[in-house]
Design a protein around this motif. Structure first.
Motif, PDB file in Angstrom:
ATOM      1  N   ASP A 238       0.835  -1.197   0.000  1.00  0.00           N
ATOM      2  CA  ASP A 238       0.000   0.000   0.000  1.00  0.00           C
ATOM      3  C   ASP A 238       0.872   1.250   0.000  1.00  0.00           C
ATOM      4  OD1 ASP A 238       0.919   0.368   2.604  1.00  0.00           O
ATOM      5  OD2 ASP A 238      -0.996  -0.072   3.564  1.00  0.00           O
ATOM      6  N   ALA A 239       0.263   2.415   0.160  1.00  0.00           N
ATOM      7  CA  ALA A 239       0.994   3.678   0.080  1.00  0.00           C
ATOM      8  C   ALA A 239       2.047   3.824   1.168  1.00  0.00           C
ATOM      9  CB  ALA A 239       0.009   4.848   0.150  1.00  0.00           C
ATOM     10  N   GLU A 240       1.885   3.108   2.284  1.00  0.00           N
ATOM     11  CA  GLU A 240       2.846   3.169   3.374  1.00  0.00           C
ATOM     12  C   GLU A 240       3.895   2.065   3.286  1.00  0.00           C
ATOM     13  OE1 GLU A 240       2.695   5.761   5.301  1.00  0.00           O
ATOM     14  OE2 GLU A 240       0.878   6.398   4.251  1.00  0.00           O
ATOM     15  N   GLY A 241       3.845   1.278   2.215  1.00  0.00           N
ATOM     16  CA  GLY A 241       4.817   0.202   2.053  1.00  0.00           C
ATOM     17  C   GLY A 241       4.439  -1.085   2.746  1.00  0.00           C
ATOM     18  N   ARG A 242       3.221  -1.148   3.301  1.00  0.00           N
ATOM     19  CA  ARG A 242       2.792  -2.367   4.002  1.00  0.00           C
ATOM     20  C   ARG A 242       2.367  -3.436   3.008  1.00  0.00           C
ATOM     21  NH1 ARG A 242      -1.478   0.647   7.845  1.00  0.00           N
ATOM     22  NH2 ARG A 242      -2.028   1.377   5.755  1.00  0.00           N
ATOM     23  N   THR A 243       2.816  -4.653   3.253  1.00  0.00           N
ATOM     24  CA  THR A 243       2.483  -5.781   2.390  1.00  0.00           C
ATOM     25  C   THR A 243       0.988  -6.074   2.446  1.00  0.00           C
ATOM     26  OG1 THR A 243       4.670  -6.743   2.738  1.00  0.00           O
ATOM     27  CG2 THR A 243       2.944  -8.236   1.965  1.00  0.00           C
ATOM     28  N   LEU A 244       0.398  -6.420   1.297  1.00  0.00           N
ATOM     29  CA  LEU A 244      -1.007  -6.805   1.222  1.00  0.00           C
ATOM     30  C   LEU A 244      -1.129  -8.329   1.131  1.00  0.00           C
ATOM     31  CD1 LEU A 244      -2.491  -4.115  -1.176  1.00  0.00           C
ATOM     32  CD2 LEU A 244      -2.420  -4.124   1.327  1.00  0.00           C
ATOM     33  N   PRO A 269      -8.713  -4.895   6.842  1.00  0.00           N
ATOM     34  CA  PRO A 269      -9.106  -4.745   5.440  1.00  0.00           C
ATOM     35  C   PRO A 269      -8.432  -3.516   4.829  1.00  0.00           C
ATOM     36  CG  PRO A 269     -11.020  -5.235   6.805  1.00  0.00           C
ATOM     37  CD  PRO A 269      -9.900  -4.953   7.742  1.00  0.00           C
ATOM     38  N   ALA A 270      -7.819  -3.699   3.666  1.00  0.00           N
ATOM     39  CA  ALA A 270      -7.171  -2.587   2.971  1.00  0.00           C
ATOM     40  C   ALA A 270      -8.237  -1.685   2.350  1.00  0.00           C
ATOM     41  CB  ALA A 270      -6.222  -3.110   1.898  1.00  0.00           C
ATOM     42  N   GLU A 271      -8.015  -0.392   2.407  1.00  0.00           N
ATOM     43  CA  GLU A 271      -8.980   0.544   1.852  1.00  0.00           C
ATOM     44  C   GLU A 271      -8.845   0.626   0.334  1.00  0.00           C
ATOM     45  OE1 GLU A 271      -8.552   4.303   3.718  1.00  0.00           O
ATOM     46  OE2 GLU A 271      -9.122   3.573   5.713  1.00  0.00           O
ATOM     47  N   PRO A 272      -9.943   0.897  -0.377  1.00  0.00           N
ATOM     48  CA  PRO A 272      -9.874   1.067  -1.836  1.00  0.00           C
ATOM     49  C   PRO A 272      -8.894   2.185  -2.203  1.00  0.00           C
ATOM     50  CG  PRO A 272     -12.148   0.851  -1.122  1.00  0.00           C
ATOM     51  CD  PRO A 272     -11.330   1.006   0.127  1.00  0.00           C
ATOM     52  N   VAL A 273      -8.362   2.122  -3.424  1.00  0.00           N
ATOM     53  CA  VAL A 273      -7.356   3.087  -3.865  1.00  0.00           C
ATOM     54  C   VAL A 273      -7.819   3.840  -5.106  1.00  0.00           C
ATOM     55  CG1 VAL A 273      -5.482   1.685  -2.923  1.00  0.00           C
ATOM     56  CG2 VAL A 273      -6.175   1.379  -5.309  1.00  0.00           C
ATOM     57  N   ASP A 274      -7.143   4.933  -5.391  1.00  0.00           N
ATOM     58  CA  ASP A 274      -7.379   5.715  -6.597  1.00  0.00           C
ATOM     59  C   ASP A 274      -6.689   5.014  -7.766  1.00  0.00           C
ATOM     60  OD1 ASP A 274      -7.368   7.552  -8.672  1.00  0.00           O
ATOM     61  OD2 ASP A 274      -6.889   9.266  -7.409  1.00  0.00           O
ATOM     62  N   LYS A 275      -7.455   4.587  -8.750  1.00  0.00           N
ATOM     63  CA  LYS A 275      -6.881   3.824  -9.862  1.00  0.00           C
ATOM     64  C   LYS A 275      -5.913   4.644 -10.709  1.00  0.00           C
ATOM     65  CE  LYS A 275     -10.400   0.263 -10.535  1.00  0.00           C
ATOM     66  NZ  LYS A 275     -11.201  -0.460 -11.550  1.00  0.00           N
ATOM     67  N   SER A 276      -5.900   5.948 -10.541  1.00  0.00           N
ATOM     68  CA  SER A 276      -4.939   6.768 -11.273  1.00  0.00           C
ATOM     69  C   SER A 276      -3.592   6.813 -10.560  1.00  0.00           C
ATOM     70  CB  SER A 276      -5.471   8.195 -11.441  1.00  0.00           C
ATOM     71  OG  SER A 276      -5.516   8.878 -10.201  1.00  0.00           O
ATOM     72  N   LYS A 277      -3.510   6.181  -9.368  1.00  0.00           N
ATOM     73  CA  LYS A 277      -2.267   6.176  -8.595  1.00  0.00           C
ATOM     74  C   LYS A 277      -1.806   4.745  -8.331  1.00  0.00           C
ATOM     75  CE  LYS A 277      -3.015  10.679  -6.445  1.00  0.00           C
ATOM     76  NZ  LYS A 277      -3.044  11.451  -5.190  1.00  0.00           N
ATOM     77  N   LEU A 278      -1.605   4.015  -9.424  1.00  0.00           N
ATOM     78  CA  LEU A 278      -1.119   2.636  -9.353  1.00  0.00           C
ATOM     79  C   LEU A 278       0.285   2.566  -9.950  1.00  0.00           C
ATOM     80  CD1 LEU A 278      -4.286   0.739 -10.698  1.00  0.00           C
ATOM     81  CD2 LEU A 278      -3.754   1.350  -8.325  1.00  0.00           C
ATOM     82  N   SER A 279       1.071   1.622  -9.483  1.00  0.00           N
ATOM     83  CA  SER A 279       2.404   1.413 -10.037  1.00  0.00           C
ATOM     84  C   SER A 279       2.664  -0.084 -10.153  1.00  0.00           C
ATOM     85  CB  SER A 279       3.463   2.062  -9.134  1.00  0.00           C
ATOM     86  OG  SER A 279       4.769   1.815  -9.619  1.00  0.00           O
ATOM     87  N   GLY A 280       2.751  -0.564 -11.390  1.00  0.00           N
ATOM     88  CA  GLY A 280       3.108  -1.961 -11.620  1.00  0.00           C
ATOM     89  C   GLY A 280       1.956  -2.935 -11.598  1.00  0.00           C
ATOM     90  N   MET A 329       0.249 -11.050  -1.649  1.00  0.00           N
ATOM     91  CA  MET A 329      -0.396 -11.054  -2.961  1.00  0.00           C
ATOM     92  C   MET A 329       0.554 -10.571  -4.046  1.00  0.00           C
ATOM     93  SD  MET A 329      -4.074  -9.331  -1.972  1.00  0.00           S
ATOM     94  CE  MET A 329      -5.010  -9.953  -3.378  1.00  0.00           C
ATOM     95  N   THR A 330       0.443 -11.189  -5.217  1.00  0.00           N
ATOM     96  CA  THR A 330       1.167 -10.693  -6.378  1.00  0.00           C
ATOM     97  C   THR A 330       0.326  -9.638  -7.079  1.00  0.00           C
ATOM     98  OG1 THR A 330       0.239 -12.227  -8.015  1.00  0.00           O
ATOM     99  CG2 THR A 330       2.071 -13.039  -6.664  1.00  0.00           C
ATOM    100  N   ASP A 331       0.887  -9.052  -8.127  1.00  0.00           N
ATOM    101  CA  ASP A 331       0.153  -8.023  -8.871  1.00  0.00           C
ATOM    102  C   ASP A 331      -1.038  -8.595  -9.621  1.00  0.00           C
ATOM    103  OD1 ASP A 331       1.931  -9.424 -10.574  1.00  0.00           O
ATOM    104  OD2 ASP A 331       1.825  -7.829 -12.049  1.00  0.00           O
ATOM    105  N   LYS A 332      -1.171  -9.921  -9.689  1.00  0.00           N
ATOM    106  CA  LYS A 332      -2.325 -10.568 -10.330  1.00  0.00           C
ATOM    107  C   LYS A 332      -3.339 -11.069  -9.306  1.00  0.00           C
ATOM    108  CE  LYS A 332      -0.689 -10.310 -14.596  1.00  0.00           C
ATOM    109  NZ  LYS A 332       0.579  -9.621 -14.334  1.00  0.00           N
ATOM    110  N   GLY A 333      -3.096 -10.784  -8.025  1.00  0.00           N
ATOM    111  CA  GLY A 333      -3.992 -11.260  -6.978  1.00  0.00           C
ATOM    112  C   GLY A 333      -3.705 -12.686  -6.545  1.00  0.00           C
TER     113      GLY A 333
END
Length: 340
Positions: A238-244, A269-280, A329-333
């Motif tokens: 997440d934005a703080e570097g915490r593993t999901l 539970p992780a909070e939803p994110v802004d899809k315009s602020k994704l990396s990778g 989780m990987t980038d594919k879930g």
């Protein structure tokens, strides 16, 4: 008749909610219906009525398989990286190219939430434990470093921190030997430092326009990114570097929430994110689901995502393989797997 109409409407809503989730993995004949949250009493009987330890992983969060002891940082290494930087130089760092290192060859970093004009550090408290600041004392410019770009900034405790092109400079506590760059990309906001003060990796990224700097500047950090872990490879943070993490008692097809009640004391539970602020990560895999309490939770390819309270520093993976049910989780879930 009214019941049939309601049921049909609900089915349509559910279908819309889960459309596109894991289509390549969905078993034949399995529907898209979102199931009610699991019976909390049944879950408690499996993992312990009070939710302590068991599958929820309460306790210190240390995973013997990784030898983390909860923090994941090497105490000796962290202590050794708090000293003077000596003569800075530009060196080749595996996977990154040219980056700034201290006199011992340790990679130096910058934080996107800091500012260079005027220089200001946003990393205090626990953050500064994970990211030791580089003192401005006794620093000189070596090969590839422009001495005119070196400076300092006063921190809240009165000490002076080294700056390069205005950006405050840090080390990473989990880098245990010269040439390590485990801090690159953590939280989408930490980057190995280039000689010009920009992220070192920017030189390898496709051009984004003159002077463009990926995910840089105040507020420009990614809310969801892929971090490189030496044991698991690319995992989501997440934005703080915490593993999901994902939970095997949850389900994506059909969608089901299995972490309830006492489970939530340990797994958040992780909070939803802004899809315009994704990396990778592909935006089409990022979504959300409404939990039984009405709150929204981040999903990756329809798998609900969580953080683990046992992780104490950015990049920790102490929740991975907890009780054989929780996985980074990987980038594919998908579940992250240790490299052989």
């Amino acid at each position: 008749m009214r019941r049939e109409i309601f049921a049909g409407s609900a089915a349509v809503a559910v279908l819309l909610l889960t459309a596109g989730c894991g289509l390549s993995e969905k078993p034949p004949g399995q529907g898209n219906a979102v199931q009610p949250a699991g019976d909390s009493k049944k879950i408690g009987s499996v993992y312990g009525a009070d939710g302590a330890d068991g599958a929820y992983g309460a306790g210190s969060g240390a995973d013997p398989a990784y030898g983390d002891g909860g923090s994941g940082a090497d105490p000796a290494g962290a202590a050794g990286k708090s000293g003077p930087a000596g003569q800075l130089k530009v060196a080749e760092v595996a996977g990154l190219g040219s980056a700034v290192t201290d006199s011992e060859g340790f990679t130096l970093y910058r934080f996107d939430k800091d500012t260079p004009k005027p220089p200001k550090s946003a990393c205090e408290g626990d953050c500064a434990t994970a990211w030791p600041v580089v003192a401005a004392d006794d620093v000189t410019a070596g090969q590839g470093i422009d001495a005119g770009l070196l400076g300092s900034v006063a921190r809240a405790d009165g000490t002076r921190q080294l700056t390069l092109a205005g950006w405050p400079v840090y080390r990473y506590a989990k880098d245990t030997k010269p040439g390590d760059a485990l801090g690159e990309g953590v939280g989408g906001t930490w980057h190995a430092l280039g000689a010009d003060g920009k992220p070192a990796a920017a030189a390898k990224a496709p051009a984004q326009g003159a002077g463009a700097e990926p995910d840089a500047g105040a507020g420009g950090g990614a809310e969801l990114s892929v971090a490189q872990n030496p044991m698991l490879g690319g995992i989501l943070a997440d934005a703080e570097g915490r593993t999901l993490y994902r939970f095997d008692k949850d389900s994506a097809w059909p969608m089901k929430i299995g972490c309830l009640d006492a489970c939530l004391d340990t797994w958040k539970p992780a909070e939803p994110v802004d899809k315009s602020k994704l990396s990778g990560i592909a935006a089409e895999l990022v979504g959300s689901v409404k939990r039984p309490d009405g709150s929204e939770q981040l999903t990756i390819d329809c798998w609900p995502a969580y953080t683990f309270t046992g992780d104490k520093e950015p990049g920790d993976i102490t929740g991975h393989n907890k009780q054989g049910l929780w996985f980074a989780m990987t980038d594919k879930g998908k579940k992250a797997k240790a490299a052989h």
